[in-house]
Design a protein around this motif. Structure first.
Motif, PDB file in Angstrom:
ATOM      1  N   ALA A   1       1.900   9.064  -6.409  1.00 12.52           N
ATOM      2  CA  ALA A   1       2.520  10.375  -6.279  1.00 12.52           C
ATOM      3  C   ALA A   1       3.459  10.643  -7.451  1.00 12.52           C
ATOM      4  CB  ALA A   1       3.279  10.471  -4.960  1.00 12.52           C
ATOM      5  N   LYS A   2       4.229   9.632  -7.848  1.00 10.28           N
ATOM      6  CA  LYS A   2       5.125   9.782  -8.994  1.00 10.28           C
ATOM      7  C   LYS A   2       4.333  10.019 -10.274  1.00 10.28           C
ATOM      8  CE  LYS A   2       9.102   7.159  -7.391  1.00 10.28           C
ATOM      9  NZ  LYS A   2       9.965   5.987  -7.641  1.00 10.28           N
ATOM     10  N   LEU A   3       3.185   9.356 -10.393  1.00  6.13           N
ATOM     11  CA  LEU A   3       2.350   9.527 -11.581  1.00  6.13           C
ATOM     12  C   LEU A   3       1.852  10.969 -11.671  1.00  6.13           C
ATOM     13  CD1 LEU A   3       0.911   8.075 -13.979  1.00  6.13           C
ATOM     14  CD2 LEU A   3      -1.011   7.743 -12.440  1.00  6.13           C
ATOM     15  N   LYS A   4       1.428  11.523 -10.542  1.00  7.65           N
ATOM     16  CA  LYS A   4       0.901  12.892 -10.529  1.00  7.65           C
ATOM     17  C   LYS A   4       1.980  13.921 -10.848  1.00  7.65           C
ATOM     18  CE  LYS A   4      -3.297  11.910  -9.184  1.00  7.65           C
ATOM     19  NZ  LYS A   4      -4.454  12.095 -10.034  1.00  7.65           N
ATOM     20  N   THR A   5       3.225  13.637 -10.457  1.00  7.05           N
ATOM     21  CA  THR A   5       4.310  14.582 -10.698  1.00  7.05           C
ATOM     22  C   THR A   5       5.081  14.269 -11.982  1.00  7.05           C
ATOM     23  OG1 THR A   5       5.804  13.289  -9.311  1.00  7.05           O
ATOM     24  CG2 THR A   5       4.595  15.077  -8.245  1.00  7.05           C
ATOM     25  N   MET A   6       4.528  13.362 -12.790  1.00 10.94           N
ATOM     26  CA  MET A   6       5.107  12.997 -14.082  1.00 10.94           C
ATOM     27  C   MET A   6       6.507  12.381 -13.958  1.00 10.94           C
ATOM     28  SD  MET A   6       2.703  13.764 -16.025  1.00 10.94           S
ATOM     29  CE  MET A   6       2.475  14.546 -17.579  1.00 10.94           C
ATOM     30  N   GLN A   7       6.765  11.663 -12.874  1.00  7.04           N
ATOM     31  CA  GLN A   7       8.053  11.001 -12.693  1.00  7.04           C
ATOM     32  C   GLN A   7       7.977   9.504 -12.955  1.00  7.04           C
ATOM     33  OE1 GLN A   7       9.035  12.026  -8.692  1.00  7.04           O
ATOM     34  NE2 GLN A   7       9.863  14.031  -9.255  1.00  7.04           N
ATOM     35  N   LEU A   8       6.777   8.991 -13.137  1.00  5.09           N
ATOM     36  CA  LEU A   8       6.595   7.555 -13.352  1.00  5.09           C
ATOM     37  C   LEU A   8       6.722   7.249 -14.837  1.00  5.09           C
ATOM     38  CD1 LEU A   8       5.887   4.919 -11.870  1.00  5.09           C
ATOM     39  CD2 LEU A   8       3.511   5.363 -12.395  1.00  5.09           C
ATOM     40  N   THR A   9       7.703   6.417 -15.173  1.00  2.33           N
ATOM     41  CA  THR A   9       7.912   6.096 -16.586  1.00  2.33           C
ATOM     42  C   THR A   9       7.156   4.842 -17.001  1.00  2.33           C
ATOM     43  OG1 THR A   9       9.922   4.903 -16.004  1.00  2.33           O
ATOM     44  CG2 THR A   9      10.168   7.199 -16.677  1.00  2.33           C
ATOM     45  N   ASN A  10       7.032   3.875 -16.081  1.00  2.00           N
ATOM     46  CA  ASN A  10       6.364   2.625 -16.400  1.00  2.00           C
ATOM     47  C   ASN A  10       5.019   2.572 -15.656  1.00  2.00           C
ATOM     48  OD1 ASN A  10       5.683   0.080 -17.148  1.00  2.00           O
ATOM     49  ND2 ASN A  10       7.359  -0.942 -16.090  1.00  2.00           N
ATOM     50  N   THR A  11       3.961   2.953 -16.332  1.00  2.36           N
ATOM     51  CA  THR A  11       2.655   3.027 -15.682  1.00  2.36           C
ATOM     52  C   THR A  11       2.045   1.659 -15.391  1.00  2.36           C
ATOM     53  OG1 THR A  11       1.604   3.271 -17.843  1.00  2.36           O
ATOM     54  CG2 THR A  11       2.109   5.288 -16.627  1.00  2.36           C
ATOM     55  N   SER A  12       2.592   0.610 -15.976  1.00  4.30           N
ATOM     56  CA  SER A  12       2.060  -0.728 -15.706  1.00  4.30           C
ATOM     57  C   SER A  12       2.387  -1.188 -14.287  1.00  4.30           C
ATOM     58  CB  SER A  12       2.589  -1.730 -16.722  1.00  4.30           C
ATOM     59  OG  SER A  12       3.977  -1.876 -16.583  1.00  4.30           O
ATOM     60  N   GLU A  13       3.318  -0.500 -13.623  1.00  8.10           N
ATOM     61  CA  GLU A  13       3.646  -0.827 -12.235  1.00  8.10           C
ATOM     62  C   GLU A  13       2.439  -0.610 -11.330  1.00  8.10           C
ATOM     63  OE1 GLU A  13       7.206   1.036 -10.727  1.00  8.10           O
ATOM     64  OE2 GLU A  13       8.142   0.892 -12.687  1.00  8.10           O
ATOM     65  N   LEU A  14       1.622   0.394 -11.645  1.00  9.01           N
ATOM     66  CA  LEU A  14       0.412   0.673 -10.859  1.00  9.01           C
ATOM     67  C   LEU A  14      -0.528  -0.520 -10.877  1.00  9.01           C
ATOM     68  CD1 LEU A  14      -0.417   4.340 -11.851  1.00  9.01           C
ATOM     69  CD2 LEU A  14       0.012   3.518  -9.559  1.00  9.01           C
TER      70      LEU A  14
ATOM     71  N   LYS B   1       0.830  -1.206   0.000  1.00  6.68           N
ATOM     72  CA  LYS B   1       0.000   0.000   0.000  1.00  6.68           C
ATOM     73  C   LYS B   1       0.865   1.256   0.000  1.00  6.68           C
ATOM     74  CE  LYS B   1      -4.368  -1.674   1.746  1.00  6.68           C
ATOM     75  NZ  LYS B   1      -5.461  -1.463   2.677  1.00  6.68           N
ATOM     76  N   VAL B   2       1.987   1.218   0.715  1.00  6.73           N
ATOM     77  CA  VAL B   2       2.918   2.347   0.698  1.00  6.73           C
ATOM     78  C   VAL B   2       3.517   2.497  -0.699  1.00  6.73           C
ATOM     79  CG1 VAL B   2       5.153   3.154   1.576  1.00  6.73           C
ATOM     80  CG2 VAL B   2       3.427   2.277   3.159  1.00  6.73           C
ATOM     81  N   LEU B   3       3.875   1.380  -1.309  1.00  7.85           N
ATOM     82  CA  LEU B   3       4.416   1.412  -2.667  1.00  7.85           C
ATOM     83  C   LEU B   3       3.399   1.996  -3.644  1.00  7.85           C
ATOM     84  CD1 LEU B   3       6.620   0.674  -4.731  1.00  7.85           C
ATOM     85  CD2 LEU B   3       5.577  -1.584  -4.883  1.00  7.85           C
ATOM     86  N   LEU B   4       2.143   1.590  -3.518  1.00  3.08           N
ATOM     87  CA  LEU B   4       1.093   2.118  -4.391  1.00  3.08           C
ATOM     88  C   LEU B   4       0.945   3.626  -4.205  1.00  3.08           C
ATOM     89  CD1 LEU B   4      -1.153   1.547  -6.448  1.00  3.08           C
ATOM     90  CD2 LEU B   4      -2.689   1.167  -4.514  1.00  3.08           C
ATOM     91  N   PHE B   5       1.000   4.094  -2.964  1.00  4.69           N
ATOM     92  CA  PHE B   5       0.915   5.525  -2.688  1.00  4.69           C
ATOM     93  C   PHE B   5       2.060   6.270  -3.362  1.00  4.69           C
ATOM     94  CE2 PHE B   5       2.088   9.178  -0.068  1.00  4.69           C
ATOM     95  CZ  PHE B   5       0.906   9.905  -0.103  1.00  4.69           C
ATOM     96  N   GLU B   6       3.275   5.715  -3.255  1.00  3.97           N
ATOM     97  CA  GLU B   6       4.439   6.347  -3.881  1.00  3.97           C
ATOM     98  C   GLU B   6       4.311   6.365  -5.400  1.00  3.97           C
ATOM     99  OE1 GLU B   6       7.710   4.103  -2.376  1.00  3.97           O
ATOM    100  OE2 GLU B   6       7.568   4.993  -0.371  1.00  3.97           O
ATOM    101  N   LEU B   7       3.813   5.276  -5.969  1.00  2.00           N
ATOM    102  CA  LEU B   7       3.634   5.217  -7.418  1.00  2.00           C
ATOM    103  C   LEU B   7       2.608   6.243  -7.887  1.00  2.00           C
ATOM    104  CD1 LEU B   7       3.676   1.365  -8.066  1.00  2.00           C
ATOM    105  CD2 LEU B   7       5.423   3.016  -8.731  1.00  2.00           C
TER     106      LEU B   7
END
Length: 63
Positions: A30-43, A22-28
Motif C-alpha cells: 500500500a505504501k509503495l502504491k501511494t509513493m510513501q515507501l522509501t526503501n523498496t528492498s523491504e518488500l 502478511k499484514v506487513l507485506l500488505f502495508e508495504l
C-alpha cells in the motif's frame, strides 16, 4: 530472520508470525502504491521471510 530460529518455534507461533508478515507485506504494498515507501528492498525481504516461515510450517507438519 534466520531459518534455524524458525525451526525452534511451534506450529502455532509460526502461524501467528506468518499472519504478522502478511499484514506487513500488505502495508508495504500500500505504501509503495501511494509513493510513501522509501526503501523498496523491504518488500523483497518480507516476501523471503514469508517463504522461510512457510517452509518451516511445512517441515513442522511433516514431523
Amino acid at each position: 530472520m534466520i531459518y534455524s530460529d524458525l525451526n525452534e518455534k511451534s506450529l502455532q507461533e509460526l502461524n501467528e508470525l506468518l499472519k504478522e508478515k502478511k499484514v506487513l507485506l500488505f502495508e508495504l504494498k500500500a505504501k509503495l502504491k501511494t509513493m510513501q515507501l522509501t526503501n523498496t528492498s523491504e518488500l523483497r525481504a518480507c516476501k523471503k521471510d514469508i517463504a522461510r516461515i512457510q517452509t518451516a510450517i511445512t517441515a513442522a507438519k511433516a514431523n
